[in-house]
Design an enzyme around this catalytic site. Structure first.
Site, PDB file in Angstrom:
ATOM      1  N   CYS A  28       0.428  -0.884  -0.171  1.00 60.43           N
ATOM      2  CA  CYS A  28      -0.257  -0.200  -0.308  1.00 60.43           C
ATOM      3  C   CYS A  28       0.702   1.195  -0.277  1.00 60.43           C
ATOM      4  O   CYS A  28       0.565   2.716  -0.374  1.00 60.43           O
ATOM      5  CB  CYS A  28      -1.055  -0.177   1.123  1.00 60.43           C
ATOM      6  SG  CYS A  28      -2.645  -1.237   1.185  1.00 60.43           S
ATOM      7  N   LYS A  31       0.552   3.377  -2.731  1.00 64.09           N
ATOM      8  CA  LYS A  31      -1.249   3.732  -3.801  1.00 64.09           C
ATOM      9  C   LYS A  31      -0.554   5.698  -3.589  1.00 64.09           C
ATOM     10  O   LYS A  31       0.510   6.185  -2.847  1.00 64.09           O
ATOM     11  CB  LYS A  31      -1.542   3.647  -2.655  1.00 64.09           C
ATOM     12  CG  LYS A  31      -2.185   2.586  -2.713  1.00 64.09           C
ATOM     13  CD  LYS A  31      -3.400   2.233  -1.657  1.00 64.09           C
ATOM     14  CE  LYS A  31      -4.178   0.780  -1.735  1.00 64.09           C
ATOM     15  NZ  LYS A  31      -5.370   0.632  -1.124  1.00 64.09           N
ATOM     16  N   ASP A  69     -14.283   3.508  -2.051  1.00 65.03           N
ATOM     17  CA  ASP A  69     -13.821   2.166  -1.371  1.00 65.03           C
ATOM     18  C   ASP A  69     -13.291   1.736  -2.550  1.00 65.03           C
ATOM     19  O   ASP A  69     -13.096   2.073  -3.657  1.00 65.03           O
ATOM     20  CB  ASP A  69     -15.601   1.097  -1.636  1.00 65.03           C
ATOM     21  CG  ASP A  69     -16.226   1.745  -0.601  1.00 65.03           C
ATOM     22  OD1 ASP A  69     -15.176   2.113   0.099  1.00 65.03           O
ATOM     23  OD2 ASP A  69     -16.957   1.378  -0.397  1.00 65.03           O
ATOM     24  N   ASP A  70     -12.416   0.524  -2.344  1.00 63.09           N
ATOM     25  CA  ASP A  70     -11.449   0.082  -2.982  1.00 63.09           C
ATOM     26  C   ASP A  70     -11.473  -1.276  -3.488  1.00 63.09           C
ATOM     27  O   ASP A  70     -10.822  -1.733  -4.225  1.00 63.09           O
ATOM     28  CB  ASP A  70      -9.829  -1.114  -1.301  1.00 63.09           C
ATOM     29  CG  ASP A  70      -9.122   0.398  -1.485  1.00 63.09           C
ATOM     30  OD1 ASP A  70      -9.052   0.668  -1.837  1.00 63.09           O
ATOM     31  OD2 ASP A  70      -8.163   0.038  -0.195  1.00 63.09           O
ATOM     32  N   ASP A  90      -5.499  -4.881  -7.068  1.00 63.74           N
ATOM     33  CA  ASP A  90      -4.635  -4.348  -6.824  1.00 63.74           C
ATOM     34  C   ASP A  90      -3.487  -4.519  -7.793  1.00 63.74           C
ATOM     35  O   ASP A  90      -3.095  -5.370  -8.197  1.00 63.74           O
ATOM     36  CB  ASP A  90      -4.347  -5.043  -5.420  1.00 63.74           C
ATOM     37  CG  ASP A  90      -5.354  -4.092  -4.330  1.00 63.74           C
ATOM     38  OD1 ASP A  90      -4.252  -3.131  -3.939  1.00 63.74           O
ATOM     39  OD2 ASP A  90      -5.635  -5.091  -3.411  1.00 63.74           O
ATOM     40  N   ASP A 113      -9.585  -7.197  -0.016  1.00 66.57           N
ATOM     41  CA  ASP A 113     -10.437  -5.746  -0.320  1.00 66.57           C
ATOM     42  C   ASP A 113     -11.585  -6.820  -0.489  1.00 66.57           C
ATOM     43  O   ASP A 113     -12.901  -6.542   0.074  1.00 66.57           O
ATOM     44  CB  ASP A 113     -10.891  -5.014  -1.524  1.00 66.57           C
ATOM     45  CG  ASP A 113      -9.053  -4.263  -1.133  1.00 66.57           C
ATOM     46  OD1 ASP A 113      -9.389  -4.212  -0.342  1.00 66.57           O
ATOM     47  OD2 ASP A 113      -8.518  -3.762  -2.073  1.00 66.57           O
ATOM     48  N   GLY A 164      -5.278 -12.901 -17.677  1.00 61.18           N
ATOM     49  CA  GLY A 164      -4.484 -11.882 -17.965  1.00 61.18           C
ATOM     50  C   GLY A 164      -3.808 -11.456 -18.566  1.00 61.18           C
ATOM     51  O   GLY A 164      -3.866 -11.676 -19.775  1.00 61.18           O
ATOM     52  N   HIS A 165      -2.488 -10.530 -18.601  1.00 57.91           N
ATOM     53  CA  HIS A 165      -1.527  -9.778 -18.904  1.00 57.91           C
ATOM     54  C   HIS A 165      -1.002  -9.861 -18.371  1.00 57.91           C
ATOM     55  O   HIS A 165      -0.201 -10.447 -17.559  1.00 57.91           O
ATOM     56  CB  HIS A 165      -2.331  -8.483 -19.779  1.00 57.91           C
ATOM     57  CG  HIS A 165      -1.739  -8.061 -20.374  1.00 57.91           C
ATOM     58  ND1 HIS A 165      -1.821  -8.053 -21.772  1.00 57.91           N
ATOM     59  CD2 HIS A 165      -0.122  -6.723 -19.982  1.00 57.91           C
ATOM     60  CE1 HIS A 165      -0.763  -7.630 -22.610  1.00 57.91           C
ATOM     61  NE2 HIS A 165      -0.315  -6.836 -22.101  1.00 57.91           N
TER      62      HIS A 165
END
Length: 183
Positions: A28, A31, A69-70, A90, A113, A164-165
């Site tokens: 975090c 962030k 909110d996350d 995230d 989350d 995904g990537h």
């Protein structure tokens, strides 16, 4: 410092990595500050409100429907009344040297989350960045170890990696977009 159960359950390697990290929140520290994010979200909502909706927009459509909110809630169509989809994401740069441990930490952090909202995670998309490497086998092994740690943590919670990537970049990084459903 007491660790969340979701971290403690992952074993001594993950607990040790969390405790050894200067970023006790597991990433975090990367962030953008909440004051800046709040201002940007307000400006995006104001910008959207000043523009006409795209033709054919459904009733109640909001181009920017973001709260502080996350995790986000999406209500499903009337045919499935009573269900809510939960989405969260995230991503952070690695702060441990072991790609497998980093993958486990990233997955646990991403699911947290949804857990905080009382929703079990059911699926995840990964965004994985591996450092540029002269030998393809180095990139492959790093990606394998990082995703294997992530998959092990996701699976322990009943969550599947569904896609995904991948990218090459200057440093190791991993994130997950996690979704779940609740009635």
């Amino acid at each position: 410092v007491a660790l969340p159960d979701a971290v403690a359950r992952r074993g001594p390697d993950v607990v040790a990595a969390f405790r050894a990290s200067a970023m006790r929140c597991g990433g975090c520290g990367a962030k953008v500050g909440s004051t800046v994010v709040s201002r940007v979200l307000r400006r995006l909502r104001d910008r959207a409100a000043a523009r006409p909706l795209p033709p054919g927009s459904p009733p109640g459509f909001l181009p920017v429907d973001i709260t502080a909110d996350d995790a986000a809630l999406t209500f499903v169509p009337p045919s499935e009344r009573g269900h809510v989809l939960v989405h969260t994401i995230d991503y952070f740069r690695s702060f441990v040297s072991d790609p497998y441990v980093f993958g486990k930490i990233a997955a646990v952090h991403a699911m947290s989350d949804a857990h905080a909202m009382g929703v079990p995670a059911s699926g995840a998309l990964a965004l994985a960045v591996v450092p540029h490497a002269a030998a393809e086998r180095v990139s492959e092994e790093t990606l394998l170890q990082m995703l294997a740690g992530g998959v092990d943590a996701l699976a322990a919670d009943g969550c599947s990696l569904v896609g995904g990537h991948t990218c090459e970049g200057s440093e190791l990084g991993l994130g997950f977009a996690v979704h779940g459903r609740v009635e």
